[in-house]
Design a protein around this motif. Structure first.
Motif: not given
Length: 617
Positions: A35-36, A39, A310, A405, A443, A447, A450, A462, A477
Motif C-alpha cells: 500500500s505504501d 501510494r 509494518n 499517524r 502521508r 491517512c 493503511d 495491504f 484502514d
C-alpha cells in the motif's frame, strides 16, 4: 502480496536460512508495504506534491537509473576489498526497486536482479557490526520489494541470495567458525562502541528477518531495540556490564575511557537499545560526541521502528514516545542554531545546570557525557551542529508518523521546523538514510492508517483501493495498535459483533458469509485510504439493512462530501442499496475517505458502499 510460512526450530547450523516458528509476515514488509508503494505510484501519476517533485529528482539520480553500471561480480566473495562497490550497488538496488514499482519499467527490476546475482556468492563481510549492518540494509530492502512484486528473479537465485546473508548457515545455538557473512557479524551488535554502531546491526537484522521469513531473527532485533532479554529458543545477547578502566581523553564535553566487558549480567543491553541510546529527556547518548552521529542514530531507530510497525508492532511509540522526545531534543538544539523563531529567538543551549542535559556514563563504560557538543568529538575547530539540510533526510518519515499517524504534531514542533528548512529530501549520506522522504514516507492528511482488502491468517492484506470501486465497510484502514480516534471512532469497547477484527469496531458475519459493520451509533466513523483514479463526478451508494432509521454522510480529507442522508428502515430488514449522493466531484490522487454515522442508535448495519462515475459529467 502476502506470503505465509511455517517453520521448525533448527538447533544446528544448516546450509540454508531456515525461517523459524509461526509468524506470518507481510510482504513486501520492510520499510514499504504494498500500500505504501501504491501510494507512491499513484501520487506520482497524479503529479501531487511533494511526491512529484521528489520523483523528478530521484529519476535523475545516477543510482536510480536502469542503466546504472553494476560494480559487483559473482566472483567476489568478500566485501572488505570491495566496500565502495557494494555500498554503491546496495543503494542502486533499493532505488531501482522503488523506480520499478512506481514506473512499471521492468528494466529497473532487471537491474536489481543483476545486482543481487552479482553479490550472491559472498562468504565474508566486515567483522564490525557497523560494516555488516550499514552496508547491506538497502540491498535487502530492494530485494524484499523485488521478491514480492516482480516475477523475473529466478527462484534458485533468490535462494542463493538468502543463503549468502547468513553464510555458512543459520543457527539459534551455535556461532560458526571460519568465514561468515552479514548475519553473524551483526548477531550481537557492537557492545564496545557508541550506540549507532550497536543499533545499526539490529536495524539491518530486522529487514533481513522479514526477507527470510524468520521470526526468531525478527524478534532478536525487535527485542534488543526494546531492551528485552533474548528468546529462550535463541542465543543470548552480549553480557555485561562495561567497566571503565583508564581515562584516555578529557574535555568539557566528554570523558573517554579504556574499558573492558564483564559477564556477570546476561543480556545486558548496550548503547544500541532505545532506552540507552535516547535517554528519558530525549537526549542522545552521542550528543556529547557530535551532532552528525545523533542524526544517524535517529534514522536507524526510526527505520527499525517502521519495519516493526509494518509487521504489526507499535515500536515507534515504545517507552512513552521516546523517539518523539529524541527527535524534538535534537531538532531543537540543531535547528535553533541556524534559524530563530518567536518562541526561540536564540539557539537553545541545554546544560546540566538547567536540568536539560543529563551527565551520564554510557553502557560500555567507554564514554561519559558531560555537555552537548557542537563540534566533532575533540576537533573543536569543526562544527557539527546545525548541518543537516542537505545530507540528513530524516524528517519526512518522522513527521508522517508523529503528525499524520498519531496526531501529535503539536508535540513535534521542532521536527516540523526542521523538515520545513530541508524542503525536498534527497538521498543523503550513502547508506545512512533511505532518503527521498517526500516520495517514500510523506502521508496525505488524514491517512493515519493503511488500506487493506482483507485478512489472511489474521494478517492484513495491504492494498490501496482505486475508485471507482466497491469498498467493503469492514475493511477500514488498519492500525497496529488501538485505532480508536485514528482510523475509526467507536463508542463501545470491544467488537460486539464478534467477527473479523480484534478492535473496538463492531463487525458481524452475514448469513451469506459476508461481513458488515453493525451496532452503529451516531458520532461513530471509519476511515479508508483510497486513490481516485480520475478527477470526475461520482455517484455514491450504500448497501445496508435496518430495523430502525439511521443516517450517514461521507467526508474526504476532512471536508464533507455529502449531506447527512437517511437510511430508511425496511419491514423485512433485508439488505438494500440506495444512492446517497450523485455527481459528487472528486480530484485525482490518494486521499482519506471517511464514512460517518450521522444518526442512529445501533439499529442498522452497513455491508459496503460504492463510488461509480456519474453518468453525467
Amino acid at each position: 502480496m502476502i506470503k505465509y510460512f511455517y517453520f521448525l526450530l533448527a538447533a544446528v547450523v544448516v546450509p540454508m536460512p531456515a525461517a523459524m516458528a509461526e509468524r506470518s509476515f507481510v510482504h513486501p514488509g520492510c520499510l514499504h508495504k504494498k500500500s505504501d508503494l501504491d501510494r507512491m505510484k499513484y501520487m506520482v501519476e497524479s503529479k501531487a506534491e511533494p511526491y512529484w517533485a521528489t520523483f523528478q529528482q530521484l529519476k535523475e539520480f545516477p543510482k536510480a537509473r536502469y542503466d546504472y553500471t553494476v560494480l559487483g561480480d559473482p566472483s567476489m566473495t568478500d566485501t572488505r576489498p570491495n566496500k565502495g562497490a557494494f555500498v554503491s550497488d546496495s543503494t542502486a538496488a533499493y532505488l531501482n526497486a522503488l523506480m520499478w514499482y512506481i514506473t512499471g519499467d521492468a528494466r529497473h527490476a532487471e537491474k536489481c536482479v543483476e545486482i543481487f546475482n552479482a553479490w550472491q556468492n559472498l562468504t565474508r563481510t566486515g567483522s564490525f557490526a557497523l560494516d555488516s549492518g550499514n552496508r547491506p540494509w538497502k540491498m535487502i530492502e530492494g530485494a524484499e520489494i523485488i521478491k514480492s512484486t516482480y516475477h523475473g528473479w529466478a527462484a534458485a537465485d533468490i535462494e542463493k541470495f538468502k543463503a549468502m546473508l547468513v553464510y555458512p548457515g543459520y543457527s539459534t545455538t551455535k556461532i560458526p567458525e571460519g568465514d561468515k557473512s552479514f548475519y553473524w557479524n551483526i548477531l550481537n551488535g557492537d557492545p564496545d562502541r557508541h550506540g549507532n554502531q550497536d543499533a545499526i546491526a539490529f536495524r539491518a537484522m530486522i529487514s533481513m528477518a522479514v526477507f527470510l521469513d524468520n521470526e526468531i531473527m525478527f524478534d532478536r532485533a525487535l527485542r534488543y531495540y526494546k531492551g528485552l532479554p533474548h528468546r529462550p529458543d535463541d542465543m543470548p545477547y552480549a553480557s555485561g556490564p562495561g567497566v571503565s578502566t583508564k581515562v584516555v581523553d578529557e574535555n568539557p564535553y566528554f570523558t573517554a575511557y579504556r574499558h573492558r566487558r564483564d559477564s556477570s549480567e546476561a543480556d545486558y543491553g548496550y548503547n544500541g537499545t532505545l532506552d540507552h541510546y535516547f535517554w528519558e529527556n530525549g537526549q542522545c547518548q552521542e550528543s556529547s560526541r557530535d551532532q552528525q552521529h545523533s542524526y544517524f542514530g535517529l534514522s536507524i531507530f526510526q527505520m527499525l521502528a517502521e519495519v516493526a510497525w509494518n509487521q504489526g508492532d507499535p515500536a515507534w511509540n515504545h517507552l512513552d514516545n521516546r523517539l518523539l522526545k529524541a527527535f524534538e531534543y535534537s531538532a531543537r538544539y540543531n535547528t535553533s542554531f541556524i534559524q530563530s523563531y518567536p518562541d526561540q529567538p536564540t539557539p537553545w543551549e541545554p546544560t546540566v545546570e538547567s536540568g536539560e542535559f543529563i551527565e551520564r556514563l554510557d553502557r560500555t563504560g567507554r564514554w561519559k557525557s558531560k555537555a552537548i557538543n557542537p563540534y566533532f568529538e575533540a576537533d573543536f575547530k569543526r562544527l557539527s551542529r546545525g548541518i543537516f539540510i542537505e545530507h540528513r533526510p530524516i524528517y519526512e518519515q518522522a513527521w508522517a508518523h508523529f503528525n499524520v499517524r498519531m496526531g501529535l504534531g503539536d508535540q513535534a514542533v521542532w521536527t516540523k521546523r526542521s523538515l520545513d528548512l530541508v524542503g525536498l529530501e534527497g538521498n543523503g549520506w550513502n547508506t545512512d538514510h533511505p532518503g527521498w522522504g517526500g516520495l517514500t514516507f510523506h502521508r496525505p492528511t488524514g491517512c493515519a492508517g493503511d488500506p487493506i482488502s482483507g485478512f489472511e491468517n489474521g494478517v492484513p492484506v495491504f492494498d490501496l483501493p482505486v475508485l471507482p470501486a466497491t469498498l467493503e465497510a469492514e475493511n477500514y484502514d488498519f492500525f497496529p495498535m488501538s485505532g480508536n480516534g485514528r482510523t475509526y471512532h467507536d463508542s463501545t469497547e470491544g467488537n460486539l459483533g464478534g467477527a473479523y477484527r480484534n478492535d473496538d469496531v463492531d463487525v458481524v458475519e452475514l448469513p451469506d458469509g459476508g461481513l458488515a459493520l453493525t451496532h452503529l451509533v451516531k458520532g461513530e466513523w471509519f476511515s479508508y485510504t483510497v486513490h481516485v483514479s480520475e478527477s470526475a463526478a461520482y455517484d455514491i451508494a450504500v448497501r445496508y439493512a435496518a430495523r430502525a432509521e439511521g443516517a450517514v454522510r461521507f467526508a474526504l480529507n476532512g471536508s464533507y462530501l455529502t449531506e447527512s442522508v437517511t437510511l430508511a428502515n425496511a419491514a423485512d430488514t433485508q439488505m438494500q442499496t440506495v444512492t446517497v449522493a450523485e455527481n459528487v466531484p472528486l480530484k485525482k490522487g490518494v486521499q482519506s475517505l471517511r464514512l460517518i454515522v450521522s444518526e442512529g442508535e445501533a439499529a442498522y448495519m452497513i455491508d459496503h458502499f460504492s463510488f461509480r462515475k456519474a453518468r453525467r459529467q
